[in-house]
Design a protein around this motif. Structure first.
Motif, mmCIF file in Angstrom:
data_model
loop_
_atom_site.group_PDB
_atom_site.id
_atom_site.type_symbol
_atom_site.label_atom_id
_atom_site.label_comp_id
_atom_site.label_asym_id
_atom_site.label_seq_id
_atom_site.Cartn_x
_atom_site.Cartn_y
_atom_site.Cartn_z
ATOM 1 N N VAL A 54 30.291 13.714 -33.978
ATOM 2 C CA VAL A 54 30.283 13.698 -32.463
ATOM 3 C C VAL A 54 31.750 14.470 -32.180
ATOM 4 O O VAL A 54 32.827 14.068 -32.805
ATOM 5 N N ALA A 55 31.552 15.446 -31.431
ATOM 6 C CA ALA A 55 32.728 16.268 -30.975
ATOM 7 C C ALA A 55 32.890 16.297 -29.586
ATOM 8 O O ALA A 55 32.020 15.697 -28.678
ATOM 9 N N LEU A 73 22.464 13.271 -36.896
ATOM 10 C CA LEU A 73 22.780 13.425 -35.512
ATOM 11 C C LEU A 73 24.065 14.243 -35.250
ATOM 12 O O LEU A 73 25.110 13.748 -35.864
ATOM 13 N N ALA A 74 23.805 14.844 -34.466
ATOM 14 C CA ALA A 74 25.210 15.534 -33.791
ATOM 15 C C ALA A 74 25.106 15.377 -32.342
ATOM 16 O O ALA A 74 24.313 15.476 -31.509
ATOM 17 N N TYR A 82 25.327 21.115 -24.419
ATOM 18 C CA TYR A 82 24.138 20.845 -25.238
ATOM 19 C C TYR A 82 23.236 21.605 -25.707
ATOM 20 O O TYR A 82 22.815 21.799 -26.852
ATOM 21 N N ALA A 83 22.955 22.567 -24.674
ATOM 22 C CA ALA A 83 21.794 23.732 -25.100
ATOM 23 C C ALA A 83 22.378 24.569 -26.246
ATOM 24 O O ALA A 83 21.412 25.059 -27.060
ATOM 25 N N GLN A 84 23.510 24.764 -26.163
ATOM 26 C CA GLN A 84 24.034 25.658 -27.129
ATOM 27 C C GLN A 84 23.883 25.045 -28.482
ATOM 28 O O GLN A 84 23.716 25.625 -29.402
ATOM 29 N N GLU A 95 18.972 16.211 -35.458
ATOM 30 C CA GLU A 95 18.837 15.648 -33.816
ATOM 31 C C GLU A 95 20.197 15.986 -33.140
ATOM 32 O O GLU A 95 21.155 15.858 -33.613
ATOM 33 N N VAL A 96 20.069 16.290 -31.952
ATOM 34 C CA VAL A 96 20.965 16.746 -31.123
ATOM 35 C C VAL A 96 21.003 15.789 -29.830
ATOM 36 O O VAL A 96 19.943 15.677 -29.304
ATOM 37 N N ALA A 97 22.365 15.259 -29.365
ATOM 38 C CA ALA A 97 22.357 14.560 -28.235
ATOM 39 C C ALA A 97 23.815 14.930 -27.312
ATOM 40 O O ALA A 97 24.510 15.727 -28.057
ATOM 41 N N ALA A 98 23.739 14.389 -26.201
ATOM 42 C CA ALA A 98 25.070 14.770 -25.361
ATOM 43 C C ALA A 98 25.496 13.577 -24.457
ATOM 44 O O ALA A 98 24.530 12.697 -24.161
ATOM 45 N N GLY A 99 26.756 13.760 -24.193
ATOM 46 C CA GLY A 99 27.377 12.531 -23.213
ATOM 47 C C GLY A 99 27.725 11.272 -24.071
ATOM 48 O O GLY A 99 27.492 10.989 -25.095
ATOM 49 N N SER A 100 28.465 10.417 -23.208
ATOM 50 C CA SER A 100 29.130 9.080 -23.642
ATOM 51 C C SER A 100 28.087 8.057 -23.956
ATOM 52 O O SER A 100 28.047 7.325 -24.798
#
Length: 406
Positions: A54-55, A73-74, A82-84, A95-100
């Protein structure tokens, strides 16, 4: 833990009994603690696996880390990136996700054993709470979690299988000094402080120090926020509060002492007059290894410390007049409730404003004090109260800084 609760469990594991690598979620993987944690994971692949990374905003480094460690997962906290991250990692099946919300869900995953919380400031609180509720072990490098809501975290741990193991060098040192000791014989916890870059400056000179001056820590390489906290000694105030919750010791039995060489990381004084200390070079790999390894001393190839190279180790009392932020520790522990939450929120705004050159170094303390006077106090807060108090305190602190009401 001294008071017998489950925040810390002084025990050891037999490495030979570990059949599968411990799966770790690294929150704040691109920061100083996060990158050093990944160094350790790479060194001991038979023991550890980076399962979730997580960054905050550093999409480029997160992608690079994922290419190396191949987590399941990242997550990038900044949803605009997120798109980048998704585009870069899609070919690798990560797997990629974004946000709190995604971070809060990630720490509960069944394929995560330990959550290393190394995010900056208040952001570490919510995922830590979710991890505790899910029964995960916590390697805690985010001191603000216990500063803001130590009472709540302690209560949650009573109903959870989670254990909290400290990653901060000072609390790891105390943890190590307590192993094998009778809690009833502990007289005092002594947290060492380097004194930061301004230890020898006069109060008058402190009024004109620059951001660049404050970021030149004499011993440690850290992120900007914690480096400024070190310069103001707010980090020691936070560490005193954190120690109270980690080890169950009242405020009057915790003190800070300035130790410019940063070799003695902290000490415990016992009722027979003996003082036990943990010494080492200023290197965060040691406490990170100790926490991830469940208090097992993993063999390392690091250069060992030679005592003959450090013939002079000195100690002195901190100057509360020059560094008044240290007094917030005892005020927060005396008043309880949401006091520490307000102090932390106002400090985060104050540090950000100082780093932008909008307020002076000596404005940090009065900005926090003004915010404390304005934010309503809640004696017995629950999680929602901390969230609202944090929100209001940040608004008031930002207004105070912007209107130059210091």
């Amino acid at each position: 833990m001294i008071n017998g609760s489950k925040t810390l469990s002084l025990h050891y594991i037999n490495r030979n009994t570990v059949k599968e690598p411990k799966r770790i979620a690294v929150l704040g993987s691109t920061g100083s603690i996060g990158t050093q944690t990944l160094d350790i994971i790479s060194t001991y692949p038979e023991l550890f696996k980076a399962q979730v990374l997580v960054a905050g905003r550093n999409a480029e480094l997160l992608v690079e880390q994922c290419m190396t460690h191949r987590p399941a997962l990242a997550i990038i906290a900044d949803e605009s990136r997120y798109a980048q991250v998704k585009g870069a990692l899609q070919p690798y099946g990560i797997e990629v996700a974004a946000g709190s919300a995604a971070i809060a869900e990630a720490v509960k995953r069944s394929d995560v054993d330990t959550v290393l919380t190394a995010t900056v400031g208040y952001s570490g609180l919510e995922p830590t709470i979710h991890a505790i509720k899910a029964g995960k072990d916590i390697a805690l490098a985010n001191k603000e979690t216990l500063v803001v809501a130590g009472d709540l975290i302690t209560r949650l741990l009573q109903d959870s299988e989670s254990r909290v193991l400290p990653v901060d060098s000072e609390h790891s040192a105390i943890y190590q000094c307590l192993v094998g000791e009778n809690p009833e014989t502990v007289a005092k916890l002594i947290i060492t402080a380097s004194g930061g870059p301004f230890r020898t400056l006069s109060k008058e000179r402190l009024a004109s120090v620059s951001v660049e001056d404050a970021l030149r820590h004499p011993n440690w390489a850290m992120g900007a926020k914690i480096t400024i906290d070190s310069a103001s000694m707010m980090n020691k105030a936070f560490e005193i509060i954190e120690a109270r919750w980690l080890f169950g010791v009242p405020a009057e039995k915790i003190e800070a002492v300035v130790h410019p060489q940063s070799i003695v990381h902290s000490m415990v004084q016992f009722t027979d007059g003996a003082v036990k200390a943990q010494l080492g070079l200023p290197d965060m790999h040691v406490p990170i290894r100790y926490a991830l390894g469940d208090a097992t001393r993993l063999r390392a190839s690091d250069r060992p410390m030679e005592l003959a190279d450090y013939c002079s180790l000195t100690f002195e009392r901190p100057d509360m007049e020059k560094f008044p932020c240290l007094t917030f520790a005892y005020r927060a522990l005396s008043e309880g409730g949401t006091t520490a939450c307000v102090i932390n929120a106002a400090n985060e705004i104050a540090v950000a404003e100082f780093l932008k050159g909008r307020i002076g170094f000596m404005d940090i303390y009065p900005l926090i004090e003004r915010t404390l006077q304005r934010v309503p106090y809640i004696a017995h807060p629950e999680y929602e109260d901390y969230v609202e108090t944090n929100r209001i305190a940040r608004i008031y602190a930002q207004e105070t800084a912007s209107q130059n009401k210091l």
